[in-house]
Design a protein around this motif. Structure first.
Motif, mmCIF file in Angstrom:
data_model
loop_
_atom_site.group_PDB
_atom_site.id
_atom_site.type_symbol
_atom_site.label_atom_id
_atom_site.label_comp_id
_atom_site.label_asym_id
_atom_site.label_seq_id
_atom_site.Cartn_x
_atom_site.Cartn_y
_atom_site.Cartn_z
ATOM 1 N N GLY A 149 -7.889 -7.697 4.108
ATOM 2 C CA GLY A 149 -6.672 -6.055 3.936
ATOM 3 C C GLY A 149 -6.020 -5.754 4.694
ATOM 4 N N GLN A 150 -7.045 -5.488 6.520
ATOM 5 C CA GLN A 150 -6.148 -5.135 7.290
ATOM 6 C C GLN A 150 -4.827 -5.288 7.368
ATOM 7 O OE1 GLN A 150 -9.593 -5.419 10.023
ATOM 8 N NE2 GLN A 150 -11.267 -5.066 9.205
ATOM 9 N N ILE A 151 -4.626 -6.618 7.159
ATOM 10 C CA ILE A 151 -3.516 -7.071 6.890
ATOM 11 C C ILE A 151 -2.029 -6.767 6.017
ATOM 12 C CG2 ILE A 151 -1.906 -9.412 7.401
ATOM 13 C CD1 ILE A 151 -4.349 -11.266 7.913
ATOM 14 N N GLY A 152 -2.880 -6.526 4.619
ATOM 15 C CA GLY A 152 -1.804 -5.927 4.280
ATOM 16 C C GLY A 152 -1.950 -4.096 4.527
ATOM 17 N N ALA A 153 -2.772 -3.887 4.877
ATOM 18 C CA ALA A 153 -2.584 -2.369 5.487
ATOM 19 C C ALA A 153 -1.404 -2.452 6.515
ATOM 20 C CB ALA A 153 -3.796 -1.655 6.282
ATOM 21 N N LEU A 154 -1.989 -3.508 7.523
ATOM 22 C CA LEU A 154 -0.555 -3.383 8.917
ATOM 23 C C LEU A 154 0.726 -3.786 8.128
ATOM 24 C CD1 LEU A 154 -1.689 -3.371 11.431
ATOM 25 C CD2 LEU A 154 -1.216 -5.907 11.449
ATOM 26 N N LEU A 155 0.838 -4.337 6.810
ATOM 27 C CA LEU A 155 1.786 -4.801 6.266
ATOM 28 C C LEU A 155 2.661 -4.102 5.871
ATOM 29 C CD1 LEU A 155 0.954 -8.855 5.461
ATOM 30 C CD2 LEU A 155 3.259 -7.954 6.814
ATOM 31 N N ASN A 156 1.799 -2.991 5.424
ATOM 32 C CA ASN A 156 2.123 -2.290 4.824
ATOM 33 C C ASN A 156 3.804 -1.674 4.776
ATOM 34 O OD1 ASN A 156 1.922 -0.459 1.911
ATOM 35 N ND2 ASN A 156 1.108 1.221 3.347
ATOM 36 N N PRO A 157 4.323 -1.184 5.500
ATOM 37 C CA PRO A 157 5.547 -0.576 6.066
ATOM 38 C C PRO A 157 5.934 -1.576 5.830
ATOM 39 C CG PRO A 157 4.056 -0.397 7.923
ATOM 40 C CD PRO A 157 3.230 -0.952 7.450
ATOM 41 N N VAL A 158 5.953 -2.955 5.911
ATOM 42 C CA VAL A 158 6.834 -3.968 5.288
ATOM 43 C C VAL A 158 7.340 -3.932 3.862
ATOM 44 C CG1 VAL A 158 7.489 -6.003 5.927
ATOM 45 C CG2 VAL A 158 6.848 -4.863 7.906
ATOM 46 N N LEU A 159 5.830 -4.031 3.561
ATOM 47 C CA LEU A 159 5.778 -4.636 1.740
ATOM 48 C C LEU A 159 5.838 -3.147 0.984
ATOM 49 C CD1 LEU A 159 3.428 -7.318 1.421
ATOM 50 C CD2 LEU A 159 5.938 -7.263 1.730
ATOM 51 N N LEU A 212 -2.321 -5.393 -3.570
ATOM 52 C CA LEU A 212 -1.170 -6.378 -4.066
ATOM 53 C C LEU A 212 -0.471 -7.513 -3.277
ATOM 54 C CD1 LEU A 212 1.064 -4.871 -6.972
ATOM 55 C CD2 LEU A 212 -0.394 -6.703 -6.760
ATOM 56 N N THR A 213 -1.464 -6.620 -1.821
ATOM 57 C CA THR A 213 0.125 -7.754 -0.746
ATOM 58 C C THR A 213 -2.118 -8.329 -0.033
ATOM 59 O OG1 THR A 213 0.259 -5.872 0.718
ATOM 60 C CG2 THR A 213 -0.039 -7.711 1.894
ATOM 61 N N ILE A 214 -2.884 -7.967 -0.366
ATOM 62 C CA ILE A 214 -4.512 -9.054 -0.269
ATOM 63 C C ILE A 214 -4.275 -10.655 -1.740
ATOM 64 C CG2 ILE A 214 -6.750 -9.313 -0.845
ATOM 65 C CD1 ILE A 214 -6.435 -6.625 -0.258
ATOM 66 N N ALA A 215 -3.395 -9.953 -3.015
ATOM 67 C CA ALA A 215 -3.101 -11.240 -4.089
ATOM 68 C C ALA A 215 -2.078 -12.412 -3.558
ATOM 69 C CB ALA A 215 -3.037 -10.394 -5.551
ATOM 70 N N LEU A 216 -0.940 -11.488 -2.659
ATOM 71 C CA LEU A 216 0.424 -13.022 -1.736
ATOM 72 C C LEU A 216 -0.241 -13.389 -1.065
ATOM 73 C CD1 LEU A 216 3.490 -10.081 -1.436
ATOM 74 C CD2 LEU A 216 2.657 -11.821 -3.612
ATOM 75 N N ILE A 217 -1.841 -12.812 -0.275
ATOM 76 C CA ILE A 217 -2.125 -14.029 1.070
ATOM 77 C C ILE A 217 -3.253 -14.886 -0.199
ATOM 78 C CG2 ILE A 217 -4.374 -13.467 2.419
ATOM 79 C CD1 ILE A 217 -3.259 -10.620 2.986
#
Lengths: 586, 88
Positions: free
Chosen positions: A468-478, A487-492
């Protein structure tokens, strides 16, 4: 064991060694070699199946492999395998090997075919002229194979000093070799495979050829994946049953973290590996038939005009097509392509094929966000995107992975594949996959389990986990793609396998079934959903695919490219789609 | 069956026609491969068929059947046998 391609070398190897052969790494070589221990007389020898080559001084990858192998290893005996019906042109290779001064036994394989063509070979005369033992045999039907062991024993039994100087073998130049063939081999003026000609007239027909080819491919696809699916499902069911009936009670006493690691990490990793076994077996059973029957080179012939434009060839096409079922066996199947550049390019393209696992994700999202009328069109558009990205990738990279081998391929006569040969092949391939990929896949599954379950106290799969933290970190990119942290967690999760994406959504949103569908339908709109599907289509298909790319290419740099390029492409495509669609919709 | 001095390259043969190889204008790598597959000077080749849309050629030399792209076939100089073979 050394010889030209299409001489039935591997068939003879299997005949001699059975299922005991092991694929192994050799120092300094870029390919794996099949080898097995054999007992000949009172000696234990290691028999190695070298790749088929045309010339000992050649430039191809395989030819370099063979010369490196011969230079680096102590060779007790070279078993030179030639196709008896093509002995006239293949004897030059024998001449080159004889000049190395190795003890040699000459095997003239496929005598059944030679006889059918009316070719007669005087083995005794040839042996006397060449100064080496000559065995006529048919590895496929086992005829004459029994005489090989005593002959090998005879040569191996000689004193090493005598062997080192190549006693008996005469060094002959090309003209002398030709003379030997002329005196001992008689080839009728019109030697051709009549049946093959008849079949080719239909299968390579200017108009019927391509429709028949697509029919064959469709049938192949159906057999492998439609037949494979229930077997896969049954295995998945079995693994779940073992887990709930045996493992969970047995591990009940363990701390919850350790239990999770064992069950959700290691055990799930192992069952992921196992889930590929039926499909790999079926794939190689079918490919074995197509290849051994001689149809694969016909497919290359039919598709070459189109594929050459993309820097690929007809065999690449067959594998990319099979990738639409499952990428893993398709990647393994590229081994029939002997040019490394061509093979790597094919391996870069295959993961873009929309496999059946990705299809499950799409069906879920399409059902949640699109009307029943739009659904087939949406799914079709994803297939089109899959093909377009594959074409783009091959066009962009065809100059980097150039097919260096001259494009001159043999069209072997049509042959009846033998069951024994095909089953052995499937057996070897599954063993190869399990040995090489298991550790990598289990490690990957454990890693994703850690990311989605820690730090301690976090809701598994929730936004407060590392994932989830990675997802938040990637938020600006995604977020410019419309993909939110959940959804980013689902991608992980999807990085491990697309099959678990839907399951992971249930964990992430903490609800199931229709509740999950309606929640997702409320939280994201169709533009976001389509963008997410595009990303899912293009980025890394699954851990098993990466593991296969790594073991098949044996190159870290290439494997890295095979991860980074699709990720980048996925981002660009989703970004363009999302931004344009948003502007149009506004 | 008298070969005339009709010199051409392999890619120009029509399906069913035969030719005798005169020379291989190929780099060392391609030369080696062609020779290993039986495409030697003096050997006779028969064009079996051509794939559609400028695709590869299907030929026979001796007992071996091969496919090769037009680019490779251009390197093979042949004397076109004008007499048609009865076995076609």
């Amino acid at each position: 064991m050394i010889g030209m391609p299409n001489t039935g070398k591997s068939t003879l190897f299997n005949r001699l060694t059975g299922a005991h052969a092991k694929v192994g790494n050799w120092p300094g070589l870029t390919v794996d070699l099949l080898s097995a221990r054999l007992i000949i007389g009172d000696q234990v020898i290691q028999l190695v199946d070298l790749p088929g080559i045309y010339d000992l001084n050649g430039y191809s990858e395989d030819e370099k492999v063979v010369t490196t192998f011969l230079a680096q290893n102590h060779i007790d005996l070279a078993l030179v395998v030639l196709n008896a019906s093509q002995i006239d042109r293949q004897l030059a290779l024998l001449g080159q090997i004889m000049r190395l001064g190795l003890p040699i036994v000459l095997v003239l394989n496929m005598v059944d075919e030679a006889a059918a063509l009316g070719i007669t070979i005087d083995a005794g005369g040839l042996s006397a002229k060449l100064g080496i033992p000559v065995c006529l045999l048919s590895a496929k039907y086992g005829q004459g194979v029994e005489q090989l062991q005593p002959v090998m024993r005879g040569v191996l039994g000689k004193k090493p000093t005598a062997r080192a100087t190549g006693v008996g073998a005469v060094s002959l130049d090309e003209r002398q070799l030709e003379a030997c063939v002329k005196s001992c081999v008689s080839v009728p003026a019109q030697a051709s495979h009549a049946l093959t000609e008849k079949i080719d007239r239909i299968l390579l027909h200017p108009w019927l050829g391509l429709p028949i080819f697509f029919g064959v491919m469709f049938l192949l696809f159906e057999v492998v994946f439609v037949l494979g699916k229930p077997i896969q499902d049954a295995m998945a069911w079995g693994f779940t049953a073992v887990r709930s009936e045996a493992l969970e009670p047995a591990l009940a006493g363990l701390p919850i973290v350790l239990k999770g690691l064992m069950l959700d990490g290691v055990y799930n990793g192992l069952s992921t590996v196992a889930s590929f076994v039926p499909i790999i077996v079926l794939f190689f059973l079918c490919m074995g038939i197509v290849e051994d029957a001689g149809y694969l080179s016909r497919a290359a012939f039919l598709m070459d005009a189109l594929m050459a434009r993309f820097g690929l060839d007809g065999r690449s096409f067959v594998m990319v097509l099979m990738g639409f079922g499952c990428n893993v066996p398709a990647l393994m199947g590229t081994r029939v392509i002997r040019s490394r550049g061509l093979r790597l390019l094919t391996m870069l393209v295959i993961p873009l094929s929309l496999c059946s696992a990705r299809m499950q994700v799409f069906v879920f999202f399409i059902a949640a966000l699109f009307s029943a009328e739009a659904a087939p069109l949406v799914l079709f558009s994803l297939y089109v995107m899959s093909i377009l990205t594959a074409m783009l990738t091959s066009l962009l990279f065809k100059r980097r992975y150039i097919n260096t081998d001259p494009f001159v391929l043999e069209m072997p006569p049509y042959r009846f594949p033998t069951l024994r040969q095909i089953i052995l092949r499937g057996w070897h391939e599954v063993g190869h996959f399990m040995r090489r990929a298991t550790r990598f896949i289990v490690a990957g599954v454990v890693l994703v389990w850690l990311l989605t379950n820690f730090p301690q106290g976090a809701t598994p799969g929730g936004v407060d986990t590392w994932a989830g933290q990675i997802g938040a970190l990637l938020n600006p990119v995604l977020s410019p793609l419309g993909i939110d942290p959940k959804l980013t967690i689902a991608l992980i999760f999807g990085f491990v396998a697309k099959e678990i994406v839907i399951g992971s959504l249930a964990v992430i949103y903490n609800m199931e079934g229709s509740a999950l569908v309606s929640t997702i339908a409320h939280q994201i709109d169709w533009i976001q959903a389509y963008s997410f599907m595009l990303f899912t289509l293009i980025y890394t298909p699954c851990l098993s695919t990466i593991a296969t790319i790594r073991t098949e290419s044996k190159s870290k740099a290439f494997s890295a490219l095979a991860i980074v390029w699709p990720l980048g492409l996925a981002w660009i495509v989703s970004f363009l789609f999302y931004q344009i669609a948003r502007h149009l919709a506004a | 069956m008298t070969p005339t001095a009709n010199i051409s390259t392999l890619n120009r043969l029509d399906p069913g026609d035969c030719g005798t190889i005169l020379a291989l204008d190929a780099g060392e790598e391609l030369y080696q491969r062609l020779v290993a597959l039986g495409l030697r000077i003096g050997n006779s080749v028969r064009m079996l068929r051509r794939a559609r849309f400028g695709g590869p050629l299907h030929i026979r030399v001796g007992t071996t059947e091969l496919m090769l792209r037009v680019r490779e076939a251009r390197c093979i100089r042949i004397a076109h046998d004008t007499a048609t073979d009865p076995s076609v």
